[in-house]
Scaffold this active site. Structure first.
Site, PDB file in Angstrom:
ATOM      1  N   ASN A 163      11.400  37.820 -42.925  1.00  0.00           N
ATOM      2  CA  ASN A 163      12.457  36.918 -42.439  1.00  0.00           C
ATOM      3  C   ASN A 163      12.707  35.847 -43.484  1.00  0.00           C
ATOM      4  O   ASN A 163      11.783  35.414 -44.174  1.00  0.00           O
ATOM      5  CB  ASN A 163      12.016  36.254 -41.135  1.00  0.00           C
ATOM      6  CG  ASN A 163      13.049  35.271 -40.606  1.00  0.00           C
ATOM      7  OD1 ASN A 163      14.255  35.580 -40.552  1.00  0.00           O
ATOM      8  ND2 ASN A 163      12.610  34.083 -40.212  1.00  0.00           N
ATOM      9  N   HIS A 198      14.044  31.921 -43.981  1.00  0.00           N
ATOM     10  CA  HIS A 198      14.249  30.692 -43.212  1.00  0.00           C
ATOM     11  C   HIS A 198      14.690  29.594 -44.173  1.00  0.00           C
ATOM     12  O   HIS A 198      14.127  29.471 -45.273  1.00  0.00           O
ATOM     13  CB  HIS A 198      12.944  30.296 -42.506  1.00  0.00           C
ATOM     14  CG  HIS A 198      13.088  29.074 -41.657  1.00  0.00           C
ATOM     15  ND1 HIS A 198      13.701  29.108 -40.415  1.00  0.00           N
ATOM     16  CD2 HIS A 198      12.727  27.799 -41.859  1.00  0.00           C
ATOM     17  CE1 HIS A 198      13.699  27.894 -39.901  1.00  0.00           C
ATOM     18  NE2 HIS A 198      13.129  27.075 -40.757  1.00  0.00           N
ATOM     19  N   SER A 245      12.267  29.856 -47.467  1.00  0.00           N
ATOM     20  CA  SER A 245      10.991  30.579 -47.341  1.00  0.00           C
ATOM     21  C   SER A 245      11.265  32.001 -46.893  1.00  0.00           C
ATOM     22  O   SER A 245      12.112  32.232 -46.026  1.00  0.00           O
ATOM     23  CB  SER A 245      10.088  29.935 -46.277  1.00  0.00           C
ATOM     24  OG  SER A 245       9.854  28.567 -46.533  1.00  0.00           O
ATOM     25  N   ASP A 289       9.312  32.103 -36.940  1.00  0.00           N
ATOM     26  CA  ASP A 289       9.101  31.502 -38.277  1.00  0.00           C
ATOM     27  C   ASP A 289       7.627  31.289 -38.591  1.00  0.00           C
ATOM     28  O   ASP A 289       7.239  30.278 -39.167  1.00  0.00           O
ATOM     29  CB  ASP A 289       9.833  30.139 -38.371  1.00  0.00           C
ATOM     30  CG  ASP A 289      11.320  30.273 -38.044  1.00  0.00           C
ATOM     31  OD1 ASP A 289      11.922  31.295 -38.402  1.00  0.00           O
ATOM     32  OD2 ASP A 289      11.857  29.345 -37.419  1.00  0.00           O
TER      33      ASP A 289
HETATM   34  C1  GRF Z   1      20.274  31.673 -43.291  1.00  0.00           C
HETATM   35  O1  GRF Z   1      20.261  30.316 -43.578  1.00  0.00           O
HETATM   36  C2  GRF Z   1      18.872  32.164 -42.987  1.00  0.00           C
HETATM   37  O2  GRF Z   1      17.893  31.499 -43.721  1.00  0.00           O
HETATM   38  C3  GRF Z   1      18.747  31.850 -41.541  1.00  0.00           C
HETATM   39  O3  GRF Z   1      20.000  32.104 -40.988  1.00  0.00           O
HETATM   40  C4  GRF Z   1      20.994  31.971 -41.981  1.00  0.00           C
HETATM   41  C5  GRF Z   1      21.790  33.226 -42.022  1.00  0.00           C
HETATM   42  O4  GRF Z   1      22.924  33.092 -42.840  1.00  0.00           O
HETATM   43  N1  GRF Z   1      17.643  32.566 -40.930  1.00  0.00           N
HETATM   44  P1  GRF Z   1      23.790  34.378 -43.167  1.00  0.00           P
HETATM   45  O5  GRF Z   1      24.207  34.992 -41.865  1.00  0.00           O
HETATM   46  O6  GRF Z   1      22.968  35.290 -44.000  1.00  0.00           O
HETATM   47  O7  GRF Z   1      24.978  33.841 -43.918  1.00  0.00           O
END
Ligand code: GRF
Length: 218
Positions: free
Chosen positions: A97, A99, A131, A140
């Site tokens: 994932n 974050h 991260s 997370d």
């Molecule tokens: C990103 O900031 C990611 O870190 C978080 O959700 C957002 C997704 O953005 N988990 P996108 O849909 O890839 O533009």
């Protein structure tokens, strides 16, 4: 890939897949939201796009789609739900994932989207970042694989900080996925990665010369 948002991280992976030495490809995008931009991007790129119902909590549907497309590595970007335990168990060490903060700070339930950056600014943190971690049964929470710091600038707004972190995400995620694919192909598993510190600039932008090969095993 599991994505329920705009899909800009998906786009960064699709662009990476189009480079000649990419050691993997995106074969499937799953979303729990019919209107997710990620699904649009997948279709435009000729990648299978699947909507799972019940807020993504139908483990059988998730697993059926992942198995049908012979997925070897699952990547979450903008997937706002907990992944059902049976699906996490089916991909031990193979579910990542991304974050938009430096975990374990500013993560967990309800900490997504602009709320993350608002919390960073409200706390007065001087550094944020991105991260990538392995997924477990908590939000997370799993072991961190790689991080990229982004400094908070005086007078930063939520939008400005979010944009700088997202820019870094688009470099970090393909690099971690590429290295993870290489390791899997070599008979190993994704593991912690380090980026040589000289590639971090004060604003968090990658310095010239940054490439996925910049990663070192730790
Ligand atoms: C990103 O900031 C990611 O870190 C978080 O959700 C957002 C997704 O953005 N988990 P996108 O849909 O890839 O533009």
């Amino acid at each position: 890939m599991l994505a329920s948002g705009a899909g800009s991280n998906l786009q960064s992976l699709l662009e990476w897949c189009a480079t000649p030495d990419a050691p993997g490809e995106v074969v499937l995008v799953i979303s729990n939201r019919e209107e997710a931009g990620a699904l649009e991007r997948a279709r435009a790129a000729g990648v299978a796009a699947v909507v799972v119902r019940r807020d993504g909590q139908d483990a059988d549907a998730l697993l059926a789609a992942l198995r049908e497309h012979r997925v070897e590595l699952v990547v979450l970007a903008g997937w706002l739900k907990l992944v059902p335990a049976a699906a996490v168990r089916a991909f031990p060490g193979r579910m990542l994932n991304i974050h938009p903060a430096l975990l374990p700070a500013f993560g967990g339930r309800g900490m997504y989207g602009r709320r993350v950056h608002e919390a960073v600014l409200a706390a007065g943190a001087r550094v944020s970042g991105a991260s990538v971690h392995l997924v477990d049964s908590e939000y997370d929470h799993g072991p961190i694989l790689a991080q990229w710091p982004v400094s908070v600038q005086p007078g930063d707004t939520t939008e400005a900080l979010a944009a700088r972190v997202l820019e870094v995400e688009h470099r970090l995620l393909p690099a971690v996925v590429a290295e993870s694919c290489r390791r899997i192909q070599a008979g190993g598993e994704p593991g912690p990665l380090a980026i040589a510190a000289e590639h971090f600039s004060p604003a968090g932008r990658p310095q010239a010369g940054f490439a996925p090969s910049t990663f070192k095993s730790t």
